[in-house]
Motif scaffolding. Structure first.
Motif, PDB file in Angstrom:
ATOM      1  N   ALA A 218      -4.076  -5.804  -7.533  1.00 17.39           N
ATOM      2  CA  ALA A 218      -4.167  -4.513  -8.224  1.00 17.39           C
ATOM      3  C   ALA A 218      -2.930  -3.666  -7.952  1.00 17.39           C
ATOM      4  CB  ALA A 218      -5.431  -3.778  -7.783  1.00 17.39           C
ATOM      5  N   ILE A 219      -2.433  -3.709  -6.725  1.00 18.03           N
ATOM      6  CA  ILE A 219      -1.216  -2.965  -6.379  1.00 18.03           C
ATOM      7  C   ILE A 219      -0.048  -3.465  -7.224  1.00 18.03           C
ATOM      8  CG2 ILE A 219       0.507  -2.625  -4.560  1.00 18.03           C
ATOM      9  CD1 ILE A 219      -1.849  -2.503  -2.567  1.00 18.03           C
ATOM     10  N   LYS A 220       0.052  -4.788  -7.352  1.00 19.38           N
ATOM     11  CA  LYS A 220       1.130  -5.355  -8.161  1.00 19.38           C
ATOM     12  C   LYS A 220       0.987  -4.949  -9.633  1.00 19.38           C
ATOM     13  CE  LYS A 220       2.795  -9.610 -10.194  1.00 19.38           C
ATOM     14  NZ  LYS A 220       2.557 -11.059 -10.394  1.00 19.38           N
ATOM     15  N   ASN A 221      -0.193  -5.155 -10.182  1.00 19.76           N
ATOM     16  CA  ASN A 221      -0.389  -4.964 -11.628  1.00 19.76           C
ATOM     17  C   ASN A 221      -0.445  -3.500 -12.048  1.00 19.76           C
ATOM     18  OD1 ASN A 221      -0.484  -7.742 -11.966  1.00 19.76           O
ATOM     19  ND2 ASN A 221      -2.701  -7.831 -11.708  1.00 19.76           N
ATOM     20  N   SER A 222      -0.804  -2.613 -11.115  1.00 21.33           N
ATOM     21  CA  SER A 222      -0.922  -1.196 -11.471  1.00 21.33           C
ATOM     22  C   SER A 222       0.244  -0.357 -10.956  1.00 21.33           C
ATOM     23  CB  SER A 222      -2.241  -0.629 -10.925  1.00 21.33           C
ATOM     24  OG  SER A 222      -3.347  -1.237 -11.554  1.00 21.33           O
ATOM     25  N   LEU A 223       0.408  -0.341  -9.646  1.00 20.31           N
ATOM     26  CA  LEU A 223       1.401   0.557  -9.054  1.00 20.31           C
ATOM     27  C   LEU A 223       2.834   0.070  -9.238  1.00 20.31           C
ATOM     28  CD1 LEU A 223      -0.354   1.673  -5.757  1.00 20.31           C
ATOM     29  CD2 LEU A 223      -0.483   2.672  -8.046  1.00 20.31           C
ATOM     30  N   LEU A 224       3.036  -1.252  -9.264  1.00 17.87           N
ATOM     31  CA  LEU A 224       4.397  -1.769  -9.370  1.00 17.87           C
ATOM     32  C   LEU A 224       4.862  -1.926 -10.809  1.00 17.87           C
ATOM     33  CD1 LEU A 224       4.613  -4.424  -6.506  1.00 17.87           C
ATOM     34  CD2 LEU A 224       5.006  -1.964  -6.445  1.00 17.87           C
ATOM     35  N   ARG A 225       3.935  -2.065 -11.728  1.00 21.88           N
ATOM     36  CA  ARG A 225       4.321  -2.235 -13.129  1.00 21.88           C
ATOM     37  C   ARG A 225       4.534  -0.901 -13.836  1.00 21.88           C
ATOM     38  NH1 ARG A 225       0.863  -7.421 -15.549  1.00 21.88           N
ATOM     39  NH2 ARG A 225       2.010  -9.006 -14.373  1.00 21.88           N
ATOM     40  N   SER A 226       4.139   0.135 -13.211  1.00 23.50           N
ATOM     41  CA  SER A 226       4.339   1.460 -13.796  1.00 23.50           C
ATOM     42  C   SER A 226       5.543   2.116 -13.118  1.00 23.50           C
ATOM     43  CB  SER A 226       3.090   2.327 -13.581  1.00 23.50           C
ATOM     44  OG  SER A 226       2.780   2.392 -12.206  1.00 23.50           O
ATOM     45  N   HIS A 227       6.103   3.112 -13.775  1.00 20.95           N
ATOM     46  CA  HIS A 227       7.285   3.787 -13.221  1.00 20.95           C
ATOM     47  C   HIS A 227       6.838   4.943 -12.320  1.00 20.95           C
ATOM     48  CE1 HIS A 227       9.871   1.391 -15.772  1.00 20.95           C
ATOM     49  NE2 HIS A 227       9.113   1.700 -16.818  1.00 20.95           N
ATOM     50  N   LEU A 228       6.165   4.573 -11.261  1.00 22.46           N
ATOM     51  CA  LEU A 228       5.679   5.573 -10.311  1.00 22.46           C
ATOM     52  C   LEU A 228       6.599   5.614  -9.093  1.00 22.46           C
ATOM     53  CD1 LEU A 228       1.833   4.843 -10.418  1.00 22.46           C
ATOM     54  CD2 LEU A 228       3.131   6.486 -11.754  1.00 22.46           C
ATOM     55  N   PRO A 229       6.625   6.720  -8.368  1.00 23.10           N
ATOM     56  CA  PRO A 229       7.566   6.869  -7.248  1.00 23.10           C
ATOM     57  C   PRO A 229       7.056   6.305  -5.929  1.00 23.10           C
ATOM     58  CG  PRO A 229       6.362   8.906  -7.551  1.00 23.10           C
ATOM     59  CD  PRO A 229       5.885   7.971  -8.636  1.00 23.10           C
ATOM     60  N   PHE A 230       5.859   5.723  -5.908  1.00 23.24           N
ATOM     61  CA  PHE A 230       5.210   5.406  -4.639  1.00 23.24           C
ATOM     62  C   PHE A 230       5.848   4.235  -3.902  1.00 23.24           C
ATOM     63  CE2 PHE A 230       1.677   7.177  -7.294  1.00 23.24           C
ATOM     64  CZ  PHE A 230       1.672   8.411  -6.679  1.00 23.24           C
ATOM     65  N   ARG A 231       5.870   4.364  -2.570  1.00 27.74           N
ATOM     66  CA  ARG A 231       6.228   3.287  -1.655  1.00 27.74           C
ATOM     67  C   ARG A 231       4.965   2.941  -0.877  1.00 27.74           C
ATOM     68  NH1 ARG A 231      10.823   1.194  -3.576  1.00 27.74           N
ATOM     69  NH2 ARG A 231      12.471   2.723  -3.803  1.00 27.74           N
ATOM     70  N   ILE A 232       4.595   1.665  -0.878  1.00 23.90           N
ATOM     71  CA  ILE A 232       3.336   1.250  -0.258  1.00 23.90           C
ATOM     72  C   ILE A 232       3.627   0.433   0.991  1.00 23.90           C
ATOM     73  CG2 ILE A 232       1.165   0.014  -0.613  1.00 23.90           C
ATOM     74  CD1 ILE A 232       2.974   0.773  -3.709  1.00 23.90           C
ATOM     75  N   PHE A 233       3.013   0.807   2.100  1.00 25.80           N
ATOM     76  CA  PHE A 233       3.195   0.111   3.379  1.00 25.80           C
ATOM     77  C   PHE A 233       1.843  -0.455   3.808  1.00 25.80           C
ATOM     78  CE2 PHE A 233       3.921   0.765   8.213  1.00 25.80           C
ATOM     79  CZ  PHE A 233       4.200  -0.579   8.369  1.00 25.80           C
ATOM     80  N   ILE A 234       1.761  -1.785   3.897  1.00 25.23           N
ATOM     81  CA  ILE A 234       0.513  -2.478   4.225  1.00 25.23           C
ATOM     82  C   ILE A 234       0.690  -3.221   5.548  1.00 25.23           C
ATOM     83  CG2 ILE A 234      -1.165  -4.212   3.476  1.00 25.23           C
ATOM     84  CD1 ILE A 234      -0.080  -3.733   0.590  1.00 25.23           C
TER      85      ILE A 234
END
Length: 496
Positions: A218-234
């Motif tokens: 979901a992170i790949k398909n939603s947050l990474l495919r959109s032009h959002l500014p977020f940096r995700i640390f897992i």
């Protein structure tokens, strides 16, 4: 006017308070600064300096092509402490958008269902326009919380942020952009129930690995495919879901920057600093500054093999009030293997000897004759009443530990006596229902007790636990039945 109910939320004439409904689906205990995580472990100021600098540098680098950072490490390697420190650094720099600390031992934050709503809630707090956009999505689809994680992410984060960016373009540049998720491997399987307005429900059991993989996808398909500014640390143990996602052909292969914590960074010197600082504080307390040697610290740090949980447990054990730190340290050093030849060897030996010492002391008391210390410990650690409704009570008992004590037919102060030699390993914790129960400081203790090849003769098989609980329950039921029979015989017949 028509009312209907879905997921305990009341809808009147199709109008609901979306923000309020969102809050009902969050996990407050998962926040980095929640009261449930009071005094959460974090890195000392002069430890983990290099890895912290690398992580913060990657998070702050808005031009870096990899927007996801995955840190993997073995149990006890200090991942959660690092994640906590990163959360506090991000908060101080006003870039923390949201954080979620998963814990297998806390039923309010050990499932994927609340992750997206909790992060969306934190993001919404940063700007009223974004908050209203999130609320509008919930009002449009009140069943969004029953949908896939990708659907939730699109509805509660992606679309609201895109709307926010259109309405407040100037605010995007300064919007907090760091999203942190700790303990992915502790995300449990769950029964997914999909409700509908005709009150029918469909339930599907999802395995832990599947839910973890679904979140990463979901992170790949939603947050990474959109032009959002977020940096995700897992942060996670290197288990199946994240190992597969980072591997060739995986959902995050090439998209995520990977830090293999246990392999890339040697924590031995940081562990020395940790022990030295805490042993010095003990010296001030006992007015004996030279009660330990640098050789002692080196022996323990080397034995830890990069597992911070080992030196943290050593410190808790040595610093227990009412005992001599000098003698406790000698005891731990006698337990320490001269050469570590396998993973968790020193940690397992430490757990083993603390448990055996506590078992011997408990079972030596005449009134405890016939009791199995390890069996009772395993039952207390199960947190048996974590799923009971808030208004449920067992007799006159309203706390979890008291319920278990009563069920086991033990004296009222049994838990205090039971844990007096285990205070370096376990503590009493309050759950979301207000019940107090026994919990381990670190998940590695559960791992040790649950794996026969590690626990060896201290391992307690599940059938033995079930049998003992069934016997206790049967005895309690018979006693209750007999008490009622006596009471009925003592009461006069109303018909006479």
């Amino acid at each position: 006017m028509r009312d209907w109910h879905v997921n305990t939320t009341v809808f009147t004439s199709g109008k609901i308070d979306g923000w309020k409904v969102l809050q009902e689906h969050t996990a407050p205990n998962a926040l980095h600064n929640s009261s449930a995580r009071y005094d959460a472990p974090k890195c000392d100021e002069d430890t983990r300096v290099e890895v912290t600098a690398e992580i913060m540098g990657l998070i702050k680098d808005r031009t870096h092509p990899q927007r996801v950072l995955c840190m993997t490490g073995a149990a006890g390697s200090g991942k959660s402490a690092l994640q906590q420190s990163i959360a506090e650094c991000c908060e101080e720099d006003v870039i923390l958008g949201g954080a979620y600390f998963i814990s297998a031992a806390d039923s309010s934050r050990n499932a994927a269902a609340t992750i997206v709503p909790t992060i969306a809630y934190q993001l919404g707090l940063n700007h009223p326009v974004l908050q209203s956009s999130v609320a509008a999505e919930v009002e449009h689809d009140p069943l969004v919380f029953s949908r896939s994680l990708e659907t939730q992410m699109n509805a509660l984060i992606v679309r609201p942020f895109e709307s926010f960016r259109e309405r407040e373009p100037a605010a995007v540049a300064t919007f907090p952009f760091a999203i942190l998720i700790d303990g992915l491997d502790e995300c449990q399987g769950e029964l997914i129930t999909t409700p509908s307005l005709d009150n029918s429900n469909t339930a599907v059991k999802r395995r832990a690995e599947d839910r973890q993989a679904e979140l990463l996808s979901a992170i790949k398909n939603s947050l990474l495919r959109s032009h959002l500014p977020f940096r995700i640390f897992i942060a996670s143990r290197p288990e199946w879901a994240i190992h597969t996602a980072l591997g060739t052909g995986g959902s995050l292969h090439g998209l995520a920057y990977h830090i293999p914590l246990s392999d890339k960074y040697d924590a031995t010197e940081d562990m020395r600093r940790y022990l030295r600082r805490r042993f010095e504080s003990i010296g001030l307390r006992i007015n004996q500054l030279h009660w330990f040697t640098e050789g002692n610290i080196d022996t323990l740090a080397q034995a830890g093999s990069g597992q911070f949980v080992y030196v943290a447990t050593v410190y808790k054990y040595v610093s227990e009030r009412g005992a001599s730190p000098v003698q406790k340290l000698k005891t731990v050093l006698n337990w320490t293997p001269e050469q570590v030849t396998r993973p968790f060897e020193a940690l397992d030996m430490l757990y083993r000897n603390i448990l055996l010492s506590a078992k011997e002391a408990y079972e030596a008391v005449d009134t405890h004759s016939g009791r199995d210390f390890l069996l009772l410990l395993k039952i207390y650690l199960l947190n048996l009443i974590s799923s009971v409704p808030p208004d449920w009570k067992y007799g006159d008992y309203s706390t979890g530990s008291d319920v278990v004590t009563a069920l086991l037919n033990l004296e009222s102060d049994a838990l205090d006596i039971f844990t007096q030699d285990l205070r370096s390993l376990v503590y009493l914790k309050e759950d979301e229902l207000g019940y107090w129960y026994l919990a381990a400081y670190h998940k590695s203790l559960y791992d040790f007790m649950d794996e026969k090849n590690r626990g060896k003769d201290l391992f307690v098989p599940a059938p033995l636990i079930c049998t003992h609980l069934a016997q206790c329950s049967k005895k309690e039921t018979l006693e209750l039945y007999n008490d009622n029979e006596v009471q009925d015989e003592a009461e006069p017949d109303e018909k006479e």
